[in-house]
Structure formats: structure tokens, C-alpha cells
Enzyme design. Structure first.
Site, PDB file in Angstrom:
ATOM      1  CB  ALA A   1      15.350 -32.267  -1.025  1.00 46.62           C
TER       2      ALA A   1
ATOM      3  CG  ASN B   1      15.085 -31.585  -5.674  1.00 52.22           C
ATOM      4  OD1 ASN B   1      15.535 -31.139  -4.611  1.00 52.22           O
ATOM      5  ND2 ASN B   1      13.886 -31.292  -6.123  1.00 52.22           N
TER       6      ASN B   1
ATOM      7  CD  GLU C   1       9.484 -23.973   0.290  1.00 51.51           C
ATOM      8  OE1 GLU C   1       8.733 -24.614  -0.471  1.00 51.51           O
ATOM      9  OE2 GLU C   1       9.397 -22.746   0.440  1.00 51.51           O
TER      10      GLU C   1
ATOM     11  CB  CYS D   1       9.240 -30.020  -4.775  1.00 51.29           C
ATOM     12  SG  CYS D   1       9.850 -28.359  -5.106  1.00 51.29           S
TER      13      CYS D   1
ATOM     14  CE  LYS E   1      -5.512 -28.950  -0.211  1.00 52.93           C
ATOM     15  NZ  LYS E   1      -6.122 -28.993  -1.555  1.00 52.93           N
TER      16      LYS E   1
ATOM     17  CD  GLU F   1      13.173 -22.255   0.871  1.00 51.06           C
ATOM     18  OE1 GLU F   1      13.178 -22.929  -0.166  1.00 51.06           O
ATOM     19  OE2 GLU F   1      14.000 -22.408   1.798  1.00 51.06           O
TER      20      GLU F   1
END
Ligand code: NAD
Length: 484
Positions: free
Chosen positions: A151, A153, A250, A284, A451, A458
Site C-alpha cells: 500500500a 502509506n 494485511e 490501517c 475477520k 507480520e
């Protein structure tokens, strides 16, 4: 600083360009300027990276874990030595303030390289005694070629969190950064190579979802580790399942943070700030649903508003700045749309949420009060600096509402009641929980979601399970007795 890399990709130990790929401009979020132009990988580039990884992996796996670990730890040292330049690059790539990047990105990447470098020499199987003198043993083997997809970020951190355990276990890596932040992973590959990683062991290819999809479906790939949104995770997980590949997912979240009326108010406000506005809210695990017990609601909002007025919003390179722009115009739009929706739904915008009128993707940190569980701003991941404050009366009620989400990435509780803190942590349906803190992610602690927020973990020793497999060997010591 010239941030144009030598070339777009890093394959087989060197920079590689292929201008036939779609141009990929890199925008500095603080000004909207194009600071570099790269090219997306063509199928030929993807093929070259995978072939190099497959070739390098065999010799790498044959080295001792101690030798592999030495190279990872050397890379950690180089990373720490270059922290300043790497942090500036991370700021240019993402817009996050230097005040953050200088302590949270290359440093966290170096921690992962050092930690998994330290573990590499101790990755062994076990001896299992069995009846009649028989025994079995297990061999911990690498998976082969791993694909990492990032991602935008935390581009340095994500590349290191995936590559370090993969390499420690004897795998090779082909990493595809987010198309929004393609610069930092190239430096990770460069540093590992300088530290002694053989050519082909770590490769970086650029591109968007199509390039990622090509990597995920290639038969040479044994494992895919994705950091991204839930919709992308579903696609990548399904594609990996076709080849029965190992996965780590993730993904996103809408995590709860419960503040009880006996909590230290300033600590709780501090936790809510860290859990909503660090990296301009683009984390996240953020605790974006802040449940505050009714008796302290107004005091909490008042203290929060006061402290938000002291946020230093400005040039991300200025060490005093602690709140930068969002990563892109597109991400800013998403946040602004949710803020408008929150107002429409009847939530009370206590502070912030305004676009700042200057070039770049700037917004002031937003706090909504009077939020109810059914509002879109309380249910959907915004991935921007938008905090939702909800009130509650009892512990049971708070926990039930906190868990009433399809996500399960993180959760936090602030209270001075020791028993309640642990009871609530035990009741959270989330992979990573905090008591009187929020968003810490030390490499020694497993990180990941339950979920829809993900599969696998990680960091920590747990990551080893996701980058290696066990072979069992049964050894009979006596004669073989067959029925006929
Ligand atoms: P995204 O899902 O849009 O993209 C993630 C990555 O997947 C990118 O590199 C993208 O190019 C790639 N991709 C897209 N489609 C693909 C496909 N079909 N096949 C293979 N690859 C594909 O996410 P984003 O906008 O880059 O990042 C924000 C999201 O990431 C948020 O939901 C956030 O919560 C999540 N995130 C999770 C963690 C975590 O550790 N759980 C950390 C950071 C971000």
C-alpha cells in the site's frame, strides 16, 4: 533533492528501465508537483524479475541461516546510517512529515531486517520421539519465490516487513510497491544488494493492479503477501487460491477505541490523536470509532479540540510540522466526500474537516461527535483524518458495539481498572489490541487482523510460520510389518 531513480525497476541486482511501460508520474503530495516519472512494468519485465528470483532463491536457501542473517543485519545498519536521506525520500513519496518519517519508517524497516536477521540462524525443525524407538523430524523449508504487494502509506516499512522474514527463511522476493509511492522500495533493494544479497534475491517492479495480478497468478510464485484494502485483498486471495499459494493479507479496518470514565483523560485524548491523525489518518489500524463513556464525553471533546488547535500543519520537511497533506488528491476527495456524508447523516462536526486552500492535498483534522453506529462514517473505512466519537453507558454495550463490524484489525481500551482492561481486550474481535496506548507496532509483536481485515501475521516469530513450511520425515528403526 533529486528523487528521480536511476531506473524504474530493480532486477537481478541492478536498476532496469523499460520505457515501453506506461509512464508513472510521482506527485509530491505537499505541492502537487511531479517529482519523478517512472514506468510500469511490461510483461517482459515481470518475467525477468520472477526468473531472476527463482534462480537466486536456490543458492540463497543453501546458505546457512547465520550467513543469511548477517546480510540482513548489515542492511539494517546501512539503513540506519542513511536514515536522514531515506526519511526525506519517504516524505517526498508520501507527504508524511519528516518529524514522523525520521523515526517511523526506515527505522522500523531496519528493526525488521535486524530482528529477522537475528532469527535466521535459529530456524530449525524438531525431533519427535515415537513408540517402538521410531522417530520423526521436521525440516523448516523456504516456500520459494514470494511476491510482496504494498500500500502507499508506509512504502519503506511495508517493503521491509515483507522482505526481511521472507529472506530470513531462505526465500527470494519480488516486490511491487503501490503505484502512488514507487520510490522507497527501490532503496530497500539497493541497500540489501549493497549488504551482500545476491543478484535476483530482491527485485522491485513498478505498476498498478494489472502488474500485481500478473505476479499473483504466475506459477513460479509460492506466496503472496498483500498490504491493501479489503476489496483488493478479496481479489488477490481468490487469484492466489487458484494456484493454492500461501498468503498473508494485511487489509483495512474500522477499529474501535473505548475510553472509560476512569481513564486518564490526557492519555486517552493522546491515544485518540495518535490513533486518528498520525500520518494524516492514513494508518490501517487507526481507532477511528472512539467510544467515550457518557460522563466524560464533553470533557473529552473539549480537551481533544484544544490539543488539535496545536497541530502544526505545514511544510512536511520542516521538523516542527506534525501534520502533513494526504497522499493524493484522490484520497483527499474520498475523505472530503465522507465528511460531507457525515454532516448529511446528522453527525456534529466539532472541528476541522476543511480543505486548506493551497496546492497539494491538504485538509484539517476532523472530529465528528453524535455519531451513531449506522452512519456510513462509522461503518466504512475512510483512510483519512476523520475521527468519529460515539458515546456509551456500559462496558457490555461498548464491547458489543465495538465488535459489530466486519473488520477486525485493531482495537484499544483506556481505563485505570486493570481487570476491566484485560476483560475488554479479551472480548475484542481484533488481531492487534492496545491497553492504555494505541498504534504501537514493535517488530517483536505479531501484527495483523481477524475477520475481513486479514489473514496471517507480520513481525515477530509468528511471521516465520507464514514464510516457511514444514517437511515431516518419519524414521522407522525396526522391521516393516505388512499384512501380506
Ligand atoms: P489498494 O488495495 O488500492 O492497493 C494495494 C496494492 O494492491 C497496490 O500496490 C495495488 O497496485 C495492488 N493491487 C490492486 N489491485 C490488484 C490486483 N487485482 N492484483 C494484485 N495487486 C493489486 O490499497 P491502497 O489504497 O494502496 O492502500 C490503502 C489500504 O491499505 C487501506 O484499506 C488500508 O487499510 C490498507 N492497509 C493495510 C495495512 C495492514 O497492515 N493491515 C497497512 C497499510 C494499509
Amino acid at each position: 533533492m533529486n528523487v528521480q531513480p536511476i531506473a524504474s525497476h530493480f532486477i537481478d541486482g541492478q536498476y532496469v528501465e523499460d520505457t515501453a511501460g506506461i509512464p508513472l508520474p510521482v506527485i509530491y503530495p505537499a505541492t502537487g508537483e511531479t517529482i519523478a516519472t517512472l514506468h510500469c512494468a511490461t510483461p517482459a519485465i515481470v518475467d525477468r524479475a520472477l526468473a531472476a528470483a527463482a534462480r537466486a532463491q536456490v543458492a540463497w536457501a543453501a546458505m546457512t541461516g547465520t550467513e543469511r542473517g548477517r546480510i540482513l543485519r548489515r542492511a539494517a545498519d546501512i539503513m540506519r546510517d542513511r536514515n536522514h536521506d531515506l526519511s526525506v525520500l519517504e516524505t517526498m513519496d508520501t507527504g508524511k512529515p519528516y518529524q514522523e518519517t525520521s523515526v517511523a519508517d526506515a527505522t522500523s524497516g531496519a528493526d525488521a531486517l535486524e530482528y529477522f536477521g537475528g532469527l535466521a540462524g535459529s530456524l530449525t525443525g524438531e525431533h519427535i520421539p515415537l513408540p517402538g524407538g521410531d522417530w520423526a523430524y521436521t525440516i523448516r523449508e523456504p516456500l520459494g519465490v514470494c511476491v510482496g504487494i504494498g500500500a502507499w502509506n508506509y512504502p519503506t516499512q511495508i517493503a521491509c516487513w515483507k522482505t526481511a522474514p521472507a529472506l530470513a527463511c531462505g526465500n527470494a522476493m519480488v516486490f511491487k510497491p503501490s503505484e502512488t509511492t514507487p520510490l522507497c522500495a527501490l532503496k530497500v533493494a539497493e541497500i540489501l544488494t549493497e549488504a551482500g544479497a545476491p543478484p535476483g534475491l530482491i527485485n522491485v517492479v513498478q505498476g498498478a493492479g494489472e502488474v500485481g495480478a500478473q505476479l499473483v497468478t504466475d506459477a513460479r510464485v509460492a506466496k503472496v503477501s498483500l498490504t491493501g484494502s479489503v476489496p483488493t485483498g478479496k481479489k488477490v486471495y481468490a487469484a492466489a487460491a487458484e494456484g493454492m499459494k500461501h498468503v498473508t493479507m494485511e487489509l483495512g479496518g474500522k477499529s474501535p477505541l473505548i475510553v472509560f470514565d476512569d481513564a486518564d483523560l490526557d492519555d486517552a485524548v493522546g491515544g485518540a490523536i495518535l490513533g486518528n491523525f498520525y500520518s494524516s489518518g492514513q494508518v490501517c489500524s487507526n481507532g477511528t470509532r472512539v467510544f467515550v463513556q457518557r460522563g466524560i464525553l464533553e470533557a473529552f471533546l473539549q480537551r481533544l479540540t484544544e490539543r488539535l488547535q496545536t497541530a502544526v500543519i505545514g511544510d512536511p520537511m520542516d521538523p516542527e510540522t506534525n501534520f502533513g497533506p494526504m497522499v493524493s488528491e484522490a484520497q483527499l476527495r474520498i475523505a472530503l466526500d465522507y465528511i460531507a456524508k457525515g454532516v448529511d447523516e446528522g453527525a456534529r462536526l466539532v472541528t476541522g474537516g476543511m480543505r486548506i486552500d493551497k496546492p497539494g492535498a491538504w485538509i484539517t483534522p476532523a472530529v465528528f461527535a453524535d455519531v451513531t453506529d449506522d452512519m456510513a462514517i462509522a461503518r466504512e473505512e475512510i483512510f483519512g483524518p476523520v475521527m468519529c466519537v460515539l458515546d456509551f453507558d456500559t462496558e457490555d454495550e461498548a464491547l458489543t458495539r465495538a465488535n459489530a463490524t466486519e473488520f477486525g484489525l485493531a482495537a484499544g481500551v483506556f481505563t485505570c481498572d486493570l481487570a476491566r482492561a484485560h476483560r475488554v481486550a479479551a472480548g475484542f474481535q481484533a488481531g492487534t489490541c492496545y491497553i492504555n496506548s494505541y498504534n504501537d507496532a514493535p517488530v517483536e509483536m505479531p501484527f495483523g487482523g481477524s475477520k475481513l481485515s486479514g489473514v496471517g501475521r507480520e513481525n515477530s516469530k509468528a511471521a516465520i510460520e507464514h514464510y516457511s513450511q514444514l517437511k515431516s520425515v518419519y524414521v522407522r528403526m525396526g522391521r516393516v510389518e505388512a499384512p501380506f
